[in-house]
Design a protein around this motif. Structure first.
Motif, mmCIF file in Angstrom:
data_model
loop_
_atom_site.group_PDB
_atom_site.id
_atom_site.type_symbol
_atom_site.label_atom_id
_atom_site.label_comp_id
_atom_site.label_asym_id
_atom_site.label_seq_id
_atom_site.Cartn_x
_atom_site.Cartn_y
_atom_site.Cartn_z
ATOM 1 N N ALA A 270 63.489 66.884 5.680
ATOM 2 C CA ALA A 270 62.201 67.591 5.604
ATOM 3 C C ALA A 270 62.179 68.765 6.589
ATOM 4 O O ALA A 270 61.786 69.885 6.237
ATOM 5 N N LEU A 271 62.623 68.505 7.817
ATOM 6 C CA LEU A 271 62.568 69.571 8.829
ATOM 7 C C LEU A 271 63.616 70.650 8.551
ATOM 8 O O LEU A 271 63.389 71.830 8.826
ATOM 9 N N THR A 272 64.754 70.252 7.976
ATOM 10 C CA THR A 272 65.764 71.258 7.621
ATOM 11 C C THR A 272 65.230 72.191 6.530
ATOM 12 O O THR A 272 65.426 73.410 6.586
ATOM 13 N N GLY A 306 57.295 50.112 16.690
ATOM 14 C CA GLY A 306 58.576 49.782 16.065
ATOM 15 C C GLY A 306 58.487 49.665 14.545
ATOM 16 O O GLY A 306 59.458 49.279 13.887
ATOM 17 N N LEU A 307 57.337 50.043 13.986
ATOM 18 C CA LEU A 307 57.202 49.950 12.522
ATOM 19 C C LEU A 307 57.956 51.107 11.843
ATOM 20 O O LEU A 307 57.978 52.229 12.353
ATOM 21 N N PRO A 308 58.550 50.839 10.678
ATOM 22 C CA PRO A 308 59.400 51.851 10.016
ATOM 23 C C PRO A 308 58.600 52.882 9.208
ATOM 24 O O PRO A 308 58.793 53.047 8.010
ATOM 25 N N ILE A 309 57.726 53.598 9.867
ATOM 26 C CA ILE A 309 56.941 54.658 9.219
ATOM 27 C C ILE A 309 57.715 55.970 9.358
ATOM 28 O O ILE A 309 58.329 56.228 10.393
ATOM 29 N N SER A 310 57.711 56.779 8.324
ATOM 30 C CA SER A 310 58.387 58.077 8.411
ATOM 31 C C SER A 310 57.618 59.086 7.573
ATOM 32 O O SER A 310 56.668 58.731 6.870
ATOM 33 N N PHE A 311 58.072 60.328 7.657
ATOM 34 C CA PHE A 311 57.391 61.359 6.857
ATOM 35 C C PHE A 311 58.418 62.198 6.117
ATOM 36 O O PHE A 311 59.586 62.272 6.500
ATOM 37 N N THR A 312 57.951 62.811 5.040
ATOM 38 C CA THR A 312 58.713 63.922 4.472
ATOM 39 C C THR A 312 57.717 64.996 4.057
ATOM 40 O O THR A 312 56.498 64.771 4.043
ATOM 41 N N LEU A 313 58.259 66.177 3.769
ATOM 42 C CA LEU A 313 57.420 67.327 3.420
ATOM 43 C C LEU A 313 57.970 67.933 2.145
ATOM 44 O O LEU A 313 59.178 67.871 1.908
ATOM 45 N N ASP A 314 57.094 68.513 1.318
ATOM 46 C CA ASP A 314 57.643 69.363 0.259
ATOM 47 C C ASP A 314 57.397 70.811 0.680
ATOM 48 O O ASP A 314 57.204 71.073 1.860
#
Ligand code: DP6
Length: 360
Positions: A270-272, A306-314
């Motif tokens: 996402a950041l790339t 420690g929860l496996p939360i993440s993000f992505t972006l369009d």
């Protein structure tokens, strides 16, 4: 693979009128498509989760035309209101696909379309919209040529959807779809999306995607312009190579269920993507201050719990918050209490992995 295989010979049936209707979902890329060659050929392979709740429902009625058939003839309605501003995009789409659907100028089409998500939500409707339209047109082709097999139908529908909008070719099936040739993904190719053919760990079953609507306005730079800025981009080659490597990595991650590695890969992608925008010439930024606020809150919460939360972006300011179903209660509570404040008018959409388009 060669696109001429999608040019059929003579149709066996003749039709004077009829209709076709499909609902097709949006999708969110884990490894991103950013950069394309001529004819909507991607510079690198991509993989996406198909969504469930965010979809477009399209119905086409068609009628045989009399007289002049030198141009396309269609009208389009969004939520039952005439939508002339959709005409240029559909006209371009029809021009690109005419060679593969020779009936296009023989009929007048009345297209009715609606989205399950708010129109001005900043959610790209091109993936769901173009895939729904391509599927309706393929249903007409199937009526003209009933012998068309199910696999040829879906491959050609994805092929056509790609010519409308690249990412649309990944919306027809679920729950994971790969588009773009990759040596380690059997059947993958640049012309259409294929269902991810390998084992997926239970951690990723029913994965949740809460879409935080940070900015519902029109984007300043369209995806099409952004893709084109990858031509001559100083980091283009490294980026395309990185995506190929990330597809290999995600294959292992999907099999092992390694959530830590999943988070690192998806957030880096996402950041790339946005780094490519910021290092284009001309450069541009699609994230907003609240996009960064949300990302930082997600990182702090992940560190604390420690929860496996993440993000992505369009290609926009909205944030897709990704997490496993088993942690949904705690994470949704966090989203509501701490992240929704950064959304425009407090708006967000609870979605999850879905299984593709449906005929209606
Ligand atoms: C950032 O498919 O919208 O969402 O082919 O020009 O219509 P066109 O572009 P589009 O680009 C999507 C880019 C992305 C990443 C992705 O979905 O893989």
């Amino acid at each position: 693979m060669n696109s001429t295989r999608f040019k059929l010979g003579k149709y066996t049936n003749t039709l004077t009128s009829g209709s076709a209707s499909w609902s097709s979902p949006s999708n969110i890329a884990l490894v991103k498509y950013w950069g394309k060659k001529e004819h909507q050929i991607p510079e690198n392979p991509s993989i996406s989760f198909t969504l469930d709740a965010c979809k477009t429902i399209t119905e086409i009625k068609f009628e045989k035309r009399e007289g002049d058939q030198s141009t396309f003839s269609f009208e389009v309605f969004l939520d039952d209101m005439p939508k002339p501003d959709f005409h240029p995009k559909i006209e371009t789409f029809f021009n690109r696909i005419e060679a593969y659907l020779p009936f296009l100028k023989e009929f007048h089409f009345t297209i009715h379309t609606q989205n399950t998500f708010p129109h001005s939500s900043g959610i790209a409707s091109s993936a769901s919209g173009m895939s729904a339209l391509a599927l309706c047109l393929m249903s007409i082709e199937k009526q003209l040529n009933p012998k068309l097999s199910d696999s040829d139908f879906i491959q050609k529908a994805s092929f056509l959807a790609r010519l409308g909008s690249g990412s649309a070719c990944r919306s027809l099936e679920g729950d994971l779809v790969v588009w773009g040739a990759h040596p380690e993904i059997e059947g993958s190719n640049d012309l259409f999306g294929v269902k991810y053919p390998y084992k997926v760990h239970d951690n990723f079953k029913n994965y949740q995607d809460t879409i935080l609507l940070v900015d519902k306005g029109e984007k300043q730079v369209s995806s099409t312009i952004g893709h084109n800025l990858m031509h001559g981009h100083p980091f283009a080659k490294q980026r395309f190579d990185q995506a190929v490597g990330n597809i290999s990595k995600i294959k292992n991650i999907l099999e092992s269920g390694d959530l830590e590695a999943f988070i690192a890969l998806v957030e880096s992608e996402a950041l790339t993507l946005h780094a490519m925008m910021m290092t284009s010439m001309p450069y541009f930024i699609l994230m907003k201050p609240n996009t960064l606020e949300i990302i930082n809150k997600i990182w702090s919460f992940r560190q604390e719990t420690g929860l496996p939360i993440s993000f992505t972006l369009d290609a926009g300011a909205n944030v897709h918050v990704l997490y496993p179903e088993k942690d949904a209660d705690q994470i949704l509570e966090f989203i509501k209490s701490q992240l929704v404040a950064y959304c425009q008018n407090g708006h967000y959409i609870c979605d999850k992995i879905g299984f593709g388009a449906k005929q209606s």
